[in-house]
Design a protein around this motif. Sequence first.
Motif, PDB file in Angstrom:
ATOM      1  N   LYS A  37      -0.125   2.777   8.074  1.00 22.14           N
ATOM      2  CA  LYS A  37      -0.875   2.177   6.970  1.00 22.14           C
ATOM      3  C   LYS A  37      -0.535   2.822   5.630  1.00 22.14           C
ATOM      4  O   LYS A  37      -0.248   2.120   4.656  1.00 22.14           O
ATOM      5  CB  LYS A  37      -2.375   2.261   7.230  1.00 22.14           C
ATOM      6  N   GLU A  38      -0.520   4.130   5.576  1.00 17.36           N
ATOM      7  CA  GLU A  38      -0.242   4.822   4.313  1.00 17.36           C
ATOM      8  C   GLU A  38       1.161   4.508   3.776  1.00 17.36           C
ATOM      9  O   GLU A  38       1.301   4.126   2.618  1.00 17.36           O
ATOM     10  CB  GLU A  38      -0.431   6.331   4.484  1.00 17.36           C
ATOM     11  N   ASP A  41       1.245   0.844   2.621  1.00 12.09           N
ATOM     12  CA  ASP A  41       0.540   0.680   1.346  1.00 12.09           C
ATOM     13  C   ASP A  41       1.366   1.238   0.190  1.00 12.09           C
ATOM     14  O   ASP A  41       1.445   0.633  -0.877  1.00 12.09           O
ATOM     15  CB  ASP A  41      -0.828   1.381   1.386  1.00 12.09           C
ATOM     16  N   PRO A  46       2.118  -5.473   2.925  1.00  7.52           N
ATOM     17  CA  PRO A  46       0.833  -5.638   3.605  1.00  7.52           C
ATOM     18  C   PRO A  46       0.956  -5.293   5.082  1.00  7.52           C
ATOM     19  O   PRO A  46       2.033  -5.446   5.682  1.00  7.52           O
ATOM     20  CB  PRO A  46       0.504  -7.118   3.405  1.00  7.52           C
TER      21      PRO A  46
END
Length: 130
Positions: A37-38, A41, A46
């Motif tokens: 996720k990091e 991002d 996405p």
Amino acid sequence: MAQKTAANWIGDVISALVVLALLADGGIQLFAPHLLKEPMDATGFPMSLAVPLGIIMLVCGVLYAIPRTVYLGAILTTAFLGGAICTHFRLGEFGSPPQLICLLLGVMTWGGLYLRDPRLRELLPLTLPR
């Protein structure tokens, strides 16, 4: 079949490392995307693209691992890695660890193939003909 030289063995090992890296990263994208996720991002991608990116990486790894499709796999792998390198350029991360890893994997992709396939060495000799 001709006997394998040290260069052939080294090429096999380098190529196996590339396949393992692609399959491992693709597997993480598919089965544990929350771990990414990091970085996703940070690059502006996405999380919904984690699975498609994982599939692309797995396809590249499998094509590179199969002798009949190794060249297609090498081309697609370096194209994918080039896109990743470009993404980091866009973010102003010139020379960042992810960018250097992508560059190294791209070099290993073709370097491993170069060491294990005499046809490629003949097509692209690193020395001048005598």
